[in-house]
Design an enzyme around this catalytic site. Sequence first.
Site, PDB file in Angstrom:
ATOM      1  CE  LYS A   9      -3.495  -2.828   0.077  1.00 57.11           C
ATOM      2  NZ  LYS A   9      -4.286  -3.375   1.171  1.00 57.11           N
ATOM      3  CB  ILE A  10       0.062   4.895   0.010  1.00 58.85           C
ATOM      4  CG1 ILE A  10      -1.118   4.679  -0.946  1.00 58.85           C
ATOM      5  CG2 ILE A  10       0.811   6.185  -0.304  1.00 58.85           C
ATOM      6  CD1 ILE A  10      -0.783   4.711  -2.415  1.00 58.85           C
TER       7      ILE A  10
END
Length: 388
Positions: free
Chosen positions: A191-192
């Site tokens: 994810k980010i």
Amino acid sequence: MSTFIPYGRQSIDDADIAAVEAVLRSDWLTQGPAIAAFEEELARRASARHAVAVCNATAALHIACVAAGLGPGDRLWTVPNTFVASANCGRYCGADVDFVDIDPLTWCMDAAALEVKLEAARRAGTLPKVVIPVAFAGGSCDMKRVKRLSDEYGFTVIEDASHAVGASYAGRPVGCGDYAHMTVFSFHPVKIVTTGEGGAVLTNDPALCDRLRRLRSHGITRDRAQMDEPDVGAWSYEMQELGFNYRITDIQAVLGLSQLKRLDGFLARRRMLVQRYDTLLKNLPLQLPQLDALDESAWHLYVVRVKDNSAHADRRAVFDALRAADIGVNVHYIPVHLQPYYRRLGFKPGDFPQAEQYYREALSLPLYAALTDAQQDRVVAQLKRVLG
Ligand SMILES: *Cc1c(COP(=O)(O)O)cnc(C)c1O
């Protein structure tokens, strides 16, 4: 030499490692000060009042559903085009799960389809208690319309923004609570930003926040104001409800705190890579991502659709050829309602045609902050070769 390019991966630097090392040498490996600091920073970044950090986003979705009062006999609606966790949280609560089809352009929940389904459910007396729109690939659905429908029909909105840390919608950060009662983030390594494993629930409602904090730690409170018998002694705590051990550690929280300092850089790099893909792929027989007009995506994923009916290679062939060339393409997502567990609950092919057609064509290309221009050029060159 050709090396494997994954579809996503973390970016860990020396500062991240130093921050984790400092916690390892400190007094608190868990339930210490790094967790509160991480929560404060998460809330500040998202313009939310409260953030409750937990061990992963699946746990975050679960306690968000419990806090929304979801239980047996209730209904939760989400989209088929998501990771299974967005639906499973309803099943953990004993609720019935149903789905709303996706918009064929944004691949997020189709808010018009939601409205049609709500009208029918009102007539049938089967309205949902919770609706979970998913910020697919980092981009939000038409959250203004979802909010208006929530006001009209009375359901709780839990936005699954696992892909959307750092994204904005209508000029405000995802997580700010303008359109959702609770927002969930994931900090899984693809994810980010990452904490190894980790997740959070953001909310502006202090009562929901208290409940989430209690649920993450066995249902136990040490807050005198929440106790039946506050005067027993300073050692006392009360288990007010059946909760869980969903805590995050300080080791993870401090990594998250360090990663948040790098968030703007991660987002800028992802957005630059997306612009390059958009330009480099525009003449190929592919449908490229398209955002809601109000959206500024965090770009967790860059998905293209390999048109099913084209004379060119189909998605399976393109996928296999790219994998053979050491390009780690992936597919997000197999429609949740077609998983065997959900089929056994009565769902079948044809129930959500847009999500199913999307799934036949979807291909996630490598996208992460550390992806270099040269690596991206290699992905594009291989894709051009394969599509002939
Ligand atoms: C990754 C993800 C989750 C689950 O996150 P974990 O932190 O791995 O539990 C939930 N929903 C979506 C949409 C995801 O992509």
